[in-house]
Design a protein around this motif. Structure first.
Motif, short mmCIF file in Angstrom:
data_model
loop_
_atom_site.label_atom_id
_atom_site.label_comp_id
_atom_site.label_asym_id
_atom_site.label_seq_id
_atom_site.Cartn_x
_atom_site.Cartn_y
_atom_site.Cartn_z
N UNK A 11 0.95 -1.34 -0.12
CA UNK A 11 -0.16 0.27 -0.34
C UNK A 11 1.06 1.17 -0.07
N UNK A 12 2.03 1.14 0.80
CA UNK A 12 2.44 2.81 0.39
C UNK A 12 3.64 2.40 -0.71
N UNK A 13 4.23 1.66 -0.49
CA UNK A 13 4.46 1.90 -2.77
C UNK A 13 3.92 2.02 -3.64
N UNK A 14 2.70 1.77 -3.54
CA UNK A 14 1.77 1.94 -4.58
C UNK A 14 1.97 3.81 -4.22
N UNK A 15 1.94 4.25 -2.82
CA UNK A 15 1.90 5.76 -2.67
C UNK A 15 2.88 6.47 -3.16
N UNK A 16 3.94 6.21 -2.81
CA UNK A 16 5.34 6.84 -2.74
C UNK A 16 6.29 6.01 -2.99
N UNK A 17 6.82 7.11 -3.73
CA UNK A 17 8.12 6.67 -4.53
C UNK A 17 9.42 5.97 -3.29
N UNK A 18 9.32 4.79 -3.24
CA UNK A 18 10.28 4.43 -1.71
C UNK A 18 11.95 4.01 -3.12
N UNK A 19 12.81 4.87 -2.22
CA UNK A 19 13.96 5.32 -2.44
C UNK A 19 15.19 4.79 -1.28
N UNK A 54 13.85 -1.76 -6.80
CA UNK A 54 15.02 -1.60 -6.28
C UNK A 54 15.64 -0.60 -5.46
N UNK A 55 15.56 -0.63 -3.84
CA UNK A 55 15.25 0.64 -2.84
C UNK A 55 16.99 0.08 -2.31
N UNK A 56 17.38 0.74 -1.58
CA UNK A 56 19.05 0.81 -1.37
C UNK A 56 18.41 0.29 0.03
#
Length: 110
Positions: free
Chosen positions: A7-15, A44-46
Motif C-alpha cells: 500500500x505504501x509503495x503504491x502511494x510513495x516512491x520508496x528509494x 530496487x530500493x537501497x
C-alpha cells in the motif's frame, strides 16, 4: 507487513529502507529482514541496517516482561532494568547506516 508495504509503495516512491537489525529476538529480526530485503530487491530500493540503540539514544530497550537490552562497552546484554521511552530521531541523515544488513541476534531461537 507485506500488505502495508504494498500500500505504501503504491502511494510513495520508496528509494531507501533502513531497519534496526539489533537488538531483538531471532524470529522477529529474521521475519523483518526477509520481508524488507525482498521488498528492497523487488523495488530496487537501497537497503541499510542500523542498531536500535542508535534510534533510542543508547538507552535500554524492552526485551520481554522483565528484561531489557542494554548496551555496555559495545556489548549488548540482557538485564533486569526499566526500558526508556522510545523515540525516532528527527533527522535520519545522521544515522550510521550499515551495508551489513544481516540480523544481529541477541535472543537465540528456541
Amino acid at each position: 507487513m507485506i500488505n502495508i508495504l504494498d500500500e505504501i509503495s503504491s502511494k510513495y516512491n520508496i528509494a531507501k529502507i533502513i531497519y534496526a537489525n539489533t537488538p531483538g529476538s531471532f524470529m522477529g529480526l529474521k521475519v523483518a529482514y526477509v520481508i524488507l530485503k525482498t521488498f528492497s530487491v523487488v523495488n530496487g530500493c537501497e537497503f541499510y541496517a542500523v542498531s536500535g540503540f542508535e534510534l533510542n539514544q543508547n538507552q535500554p530497550i524492552r526485551a520481554n516482561k522483565t528484561l531489557s537490552f542494554v548496551k555496555h562497552n559495545d556489548e549488548i546484554l540482557l538485564k533486569k532494568t526499566e526500558p526508556k521511552d522510545f523515540s525516532l530521531p528527527l533527522n535520519l541523515d545522521k544515522l550510521n547506516l550499515n551495508l551489513d544488513t544481516l540480523p544481529n541476534y541477541i535472543v537465540d531461537a528456541v
